[in-house]
Design a protein around this motif. Structure first.
Motif, PDB file in Angstrom:
ATOM      1  N   PRO A 274      -3.861   4.023   6.528  1.00 12.57           N
ATOM      2  CA  PRO A 274      -3.674   5.929   6.843  1.00 12.57           C
ATOM      3  C   PRO A 274      -3.942   5.828   5.620  1.00 12.57           C
ATOM      4  N   PRO A 275      -4.913   6.543   6.136  1.00 17.52           N
ATOM      5  CA  PRO A 275      -5.171   7.863   4.129  1.00 17.52           C
ATOM      6  C   PRO A 275      -4.326   8.193   3.154  1.00 17.52           C
ATOM      7  N   HIS A 276      -3.361   7.819   3.042  1.00 16.28           N
ATOM      8  CA  HIS A 276      -2.323   8.762   2.980  1.00 16.28           C
ATOM      9  C   HIS A 276      -2.368   7.244   1.708  1.00 16.28           C
ATOM     10  N   LEU A 277      -2.214   5.849   3.039  1.00 19.27           N
ATOM     11  CA  LEU A 277      -0.851   4.809   1.955  1.00 19.27           C
ATOM     12  C   LEU A 277      -2.488   4.317   1.640  1.00 19.27           C
ATOM     13  N   ALA A 278      -3.995   4.444   1.894  1.00 19.83           N
ATOM     14  CA  ALA A 278      -5.344   4.189   1.157  1.00 19.83           C
ATOM     15  C   ALA A 278      -5.731   4.945  -0.211  1.00 19.83           C
ATOM     16  N   ALA A 279      -5.296   5.924  -0.159  1.00 20.54           N
ATOM     17  CA  ALA A 279      -5.137   7.034  -1.321  1.00 20.54           C
ATOM     18  C   ALA A 279      -4.468   5.983  -2.978  1.00 20.54           C
ATOM     19  N   LYS A 280      -2.894   5.722  -1.950  1.00 22.49           N
ATOM     20  CA  LYS A 280      -2.176   4.975  -3.372  1.00 22.49           C
ATOM     21  C   LYS A 280      -2.816   3.275  -3.525  1.00 22.49           C
ATOM     22  N   ILE A 281      -4.152   3.112  -3.288  1.00 22.42           N
ATOM     23  CA  ILE A 281      -4.852   1.980  -4.361  1.00 22.42           C
ATOM     24  C   ILE A 281      -5.531   2.243  -5.355  1.00 22.42           C
ATOM     25  N   GLN A 282      -5.538   1.332  -6.094  1.00 31.41           N
ATOM     26  CA  GLN A 282      -6.463   2.322  -7.022  1.00 31.41           C
ATOM     27  C   GLN A 282      -7.194   1.389  -6.600  1.00 31.41           C
ATOM     28  N   TYR A 283      -8.413   2.077  -7.788  1.00 31.81           N
ATOM     29  CA  TYR A 283      -9.946   1.716  -7.072  1.00 31.81           C
ATOM     30  C   TYR A 283     -10.662   1.720  -8.546  1.00 31.81           C
ATOM     31  N   ALA A 284     -11.852   0.932  -8.619  1.00 27.50           N
ATOM     32  CA  ALA A 284     -12.208   0.856 -10.301  1.00 27.50           C
ATOM     33  C   ALA A 284     -13.706   0.261  -9.560  1.00 27.50           C
ATOM     34  N   PRO A 285     -15.014   1.214 -10.258  1.00 25.62           N
ATOM     35  CA  PRO A 285     -15.155   2.669 -10.565  1.00 25.62           C
ATOM     36  C   PRO A 285     -13.726   3.750  -9.633  1.00 25.62           C
ATOM     37  N   ALA A 286     -13.914   4.620 -10.273  1.00 26.31           N
ATOM     38  CA  ALA A 286     -13.275   5.795  -8.794  1.00 26.31           C
ATOM     39  C   ALA A 286     -13.864   5.690  -8.338  1.00 26.31           C
ATOM     40  N   LEU A 287     -13.089   6.025  -6.501  1.00 29.90           N
ATOM     41  CA  LEU A 287     -13.980   6.847  -6.028  1.00 29.90           C
ATOM     42  C   LEU A 287     -14.364   8.184  -5.942  1.00 29.90           C
ATOM     43  N   PRO A 288     -15.800   7.975  -5.169  1.00 28.45           N
ATOM     44  CA  PRO A 288     -16.360   9.795  -5.111  1.00 28.45           C
ATOM     45  C   PRO A 288     -14.953  10.810  -5.535  1.00 28.45           C
ATOM     46  N   SER A 289     -15.222  11.925  -6.018  1.00 26.59           N
ATOM     47  CA  SER A 289     -13.768  12.731  -5.755  1.00 26.59           C
ATOM     48  C   SER A 289     -13.616  13.149  -4.152  1.00 26.59           C
ATOM     49  N   GLN A 290     -14.981  13.541  -3.550  1.00 24.99           N
ATOM     50  CA  GLN A 290     -14.694  14.556  -2.491  1.00 24.99           C
ATOM     51  C   GLN A 290     -13.412  12.849  -1.556  1.00 24.99           C
ATOM     52  N   ARG A 291     -14.009  11.565  -1.610  1.00 26.18           N
ATOM     53  CA  ARG A 291     -13.474  10.976  -1.592  1.00 26.18           C
ATOM     54  C   ARG A 291     -11.692  10.968  -1.461  1.00 26.18           C
ATOM     55  N   GLU A 292     -11.430  10.950  -2.828  1.00 27.57           N
ATOM     56  CA  GLU A 292      -9.993  10.953  -3.363  1.00 27.57           C
ATOM     57  C   GLU A 292      -9.431  12.595  -3.106  1.00 27.57           C
ATOM     58  N   PHE A 293      -9.688  13.580  -2.837  1.00 20.22           N
ATOM     59  CA  PHE A 293      -9.161  14.647  -3.060  1.00 20.22           C
ATOM     60  C   PHE A 293      -8.988  14.452  -0.926  1.00 20.22           C
ATOM     61  N   LEU A 294      -9.956  14.458  -0.257  1.00 23.19           N
ATOM     62  CA  LEU A 294      -9.679  14.358   1.362  1.00 23.19           C
ATOM     63  C   LEU A 294      -8.254  13.462   1.294  1.00 23.19           C
ATOM     64  N   THR A 295      -8.419  12.183   0.569  1.00 24.26           N
ATOM     65  CA  THR A 295      -7.066  10.980   1.276  1.00 24.26           C
ATOM     66  C   THR A 295      -6.122  11.536   1.300  1.00 24.26           C
ATOM     67  N   GLN A 296      -6.060  12.192  -0.297  1.00 22.27           N
ATOM     68  CA  GLN A 296      -5.088  13.065  -0.622  1.00 22.27           C
ATOM     69  C   GLN A 296      -4.365  14.470  -0.214  1.00 22.27           C
ATOM     70  N   ASN A 297      -4.684  14.441   0.456  1.00 21.64           N
ATOM     71  CA  ASN A 297      -4.688  15.498   1.238  1.00 21.64           C
ATOM     72  C   ASN A 297      -4.490  15.544   3.195  1.00 21.64           C
ATOM     73  N   MET A 298      -3.862  14.403   2.934  1.00 18.98           N
ATOM     74  CA  MET A 298      -4.429  14.346   4.347  1.00 18.98           C
ATOM     75  C   MET A 298      -2.867  13.872   5.085  1.00 18.98           C
ATOM     76  N   PRO A 299      -1.878  14.609   5.339  1.00 16.05           N
ATOM     77  CA  PRO A 299       0.252  14.661   5.381  1.00 16.05           C
ATOM     78  C   PRO A 299      -0.410  13.874   6.620  1.00 16.05           C
ATOM     79  N   VAL A 300       0.775  12.380   7.414  1.00 17.60           N
ATOM     80  CA  VAL A 300       1.292  12.129   8.070  1.00 17.60           C
ATOM     81  C   VAL A 300       1.826  12.693   8.675  1.00 17.60           C
ATOM     82  N   GLY A 301       2.253  13.570  10.477  1.00 20.47           N
ATOM     83  CA  GLY A 301       3.469  13.063  11.219  1.00 20.47           C
ATOM     84  C   GLY A 301       4.641  12.605  10.412  1.00 20.47           C
ATOM     85  N   HIS A 302       6.430  13.558  10.999  1.00 15.76           N
ATOM     86  CA  HIS A 302       7.247  12.424  10.928  1.00 15.76           C
ATOM     87  C   HIS A 302       7.714  12.603  12.563  1.00 15.76           C
TER      88      HIS A 302
END
Length: 535
Positions: A274-302
């Motif tokens: 899921p996107p919120h877990l993919a965002a916790k992986i460290q990437y090098a080189p860093a992912l494009p800022s658009q991808r980073e911003f997207l996955t860091q702002n996709m909350p998961v339901g409860h």
């Protein structure tokens, strides 16, 4: 330590990741593929568990469980694996309780609850507006949707407040949001909601258990066996459990995937978590800022799911279907419940504590939740509900390497600015997972579709000769995110038909306001005309 070398590494052993690995293996058995998974099991957001039942023990799904006859990807997989489905039981009276704990508990037998004339009119006009908007959505690239910026700047709650007339319908929309997304209407973009509905063929298919709808069918033996069967075909030796990925580094020649214990080299990576877990992986080189911003702002339901087993299906004996719809209340924890009797006849009910209710009740003791659930079932189905065999629940927010369920959503503004990054490969990294699907996004069928799409992308790079010309074009189209605005099978109603339907609805309401049952049948027929007929 010498790194192991593979052709493809798949991150995540859920339906998406294993579907990707399976397709890669089928197209070219010589490909060296490994699937790495943080959990100690396969299945991702599906898990099947044995619990005590009338005949001793039986198995039930505590994650994703339903499929539909319109979900082609998952049905093809079920057929390929030699599994069987059976229909969701929905015959009999359904319970409807909205308006707070002191409101009247009503029952109904149709697909539309026993609502007042005004609320029925409100429901009709609101659903027509939603499906009319769904017909304009470009699921592949929502930014191409007419008025995309305006639709993406508001939440589902904002739109409901502006276009729903009655408090009861507004409450109903909140319940639907919790049941489908595990979130409140104020937490997601309205354009995201429209895209999600369009990917399912409209709003009604998300909510019903009728033919073609999301809650239509279940899989005999449970849904986790789909992943288990796929793992067998990929080869269990190629599936590494308890191997959470911590980092992915890539250069011009290789991608380096790191877990706590291993370093793996490969030509291509498919990330399916899921996107919120993919965002916790460290990437090098860093992912494009658009991808980073997207996955860091996709909350998961409860969502907290419970199964209660009984000696007999007493609700059926009393003429109930087992389906319950209950509004947000301090007394009743769950939003919806259904019959969950197994194919072997072991009686059970299934229910969902979701969204705001899940947040409130998850902090309470398990015994307190169980008591509240059973008390509500006694209120709705009778005293027999208190005499259960076993109560079992699963809080997906507490599940390692899930952190929530059933799906990640997008807040306002994300779709129009960052959505193309959801599927766009980043160097050697390809993205899958049900959130990236264009058909039945968020469901098991969407997970299969996304895994197969990512596998085709990888094959286009590593083994292009294994793809048909049509598949090669589909890969190019997917990565370009271009093309006409297409969505579901929905279509616009003509202006004349709109006028006729609106006039009929209003006329029926005025003439039959004192005849609730007749009004309900007529309005139900009108709604079926709205949404089941193409123009």
């Amino acid at each position: 330590m010498t790194a192991e070398i593979w052709d493809v590494i798949v991150v995540g052993a859920g339906l998406s990741g294993l579907s990707a690995a399976h397709l890669l293996r089928k197209r070219d058995p010589s490909l060296r593929i490994v699937v790495v998974e943080g959990k100690g099991r396969v299945g991702g957001r599906t898990v099947t568990t044995e619990i005590p039942a009338a005949s001793g023990v039986d198995c039930w799904d505590f994650g994703g469980q339903w499929v539909a006859s319109t979900q082609t990807y998952i049905l093809e997989l079920i057929k390929e694996l030699g599994l069987e489905t059976f229909p969701q039981f929905n015959t009999g009276k359904k319970v409807y309780h909205m308006g707070g704990p002191n409101a009247k508990v009503r029952t109904y037998r149709t697909s539309i609850p026993a609502l007042s004339p005004l609320v029925l009119m409100d429901l009709t006009q609101f659903m027509w507006k939603i499906d009319r908007l769904c017909a304009t959505v470009c699921v592949q690239d929502p930014s191409k949707t007419p008025s995309a910026m305006d639709l993406d700047s508001m939440t589902l709650h904002t739109y409901t407040e502006q276009h729903a007339w009655t408090a009861e319908l507004k409450e109903e929309i909140g319940l639907c949001s919790r049941s489908v997304f595990g979130m409140e209407p104020s937490q997601m973009s309205f354009l995201f909601f429209l895209m999600y509905a369009a990917a399912a063929g409209g709003m009604l298919p998300l909510l019903e258990s009728t033919p073609g709808s999301a809650q239509e069918l279940k899989i005999k033996g449970g849904t986790q066996q789909l992943s288990e069967c796929l793992a067998e075909r990929v080869g269990w030796k190629n599936v590494r459990l308890g191997s959470a990925v911590t980092a992915i580094w890539q250069d011009a020649e290789w991608a380096r995937v790191m877990t706590a214990t291993d370093t793996l080299l490969c030509r291509a990576v498919i990330v399916t978590c899921p996107p919120h877990l993919a965002a916790k992986i460290q990437y090098a080189p860093a992912l494009p800022s658009q991808r980073e911003f997207l996955t860091q702002n996709m909350p998961v339901g409860h969502m907290i799911k419970f199964i209660i087993t009984y000696q007999t299906a007493f609700w059926k004996e009393k003429g109930f279907s087992g389906e319950i719809v209950a509004g947000s209340s301090t007394n009743c924890p769950f939003s919806v419940a259904y019959d969950a009797t197994s194919p072997s006849g072991n009686a059970a009910l299934v229910g969902f504590i979701a969204g705001q209710q899940a947040s409130a009740w998850s902090s309470k003791e398990a015994e307190q939740r169980r008591t509240a659930v059973l008390s509500s079932l006694v209120k709705y189905l009778g005293p027999e509900a208190a005499s259960f065999i076993h109560y079992e629940e699963k809080d997906w927010a507490k599940e390692d390497y899930s952190g929530g369920c059933p799906v990640n959503v997008m807040a306002p503004g994300l779709l129009t600015y960052y959505h193309p990054s959801l599927r766009m490969p980043c160097g050697r990294i390809h993205w899958a997972g049900t959130e990236t699907a264009t058909q039945w996004c968020g469901y098991m069928s969407g997970a299969v579709q996304s895994g197969q799409r990512a596998a085709l992308e990888v094959l286009a790079e590593l083994r292009p000769m294994t793809l048909t010309q049509e598949e090669q074009e589909a890969v190019r189209y997917s990565q370009a995110a271009k093309g006409p605005a297409t969505s579901s099978a929905l279509s616009f109603l003509s202006t004349s038909k709109v006028v006729v339907i609106a006039t009929l609805t209003l006329g029926v309401a005025l003439l039959l306001a004192q005849h609730q049952k007749v009004l309900q049948k007529v309005t139900t027929s009108l709604i079926n005309v709205f949404f089941n007929n193409q123009v």
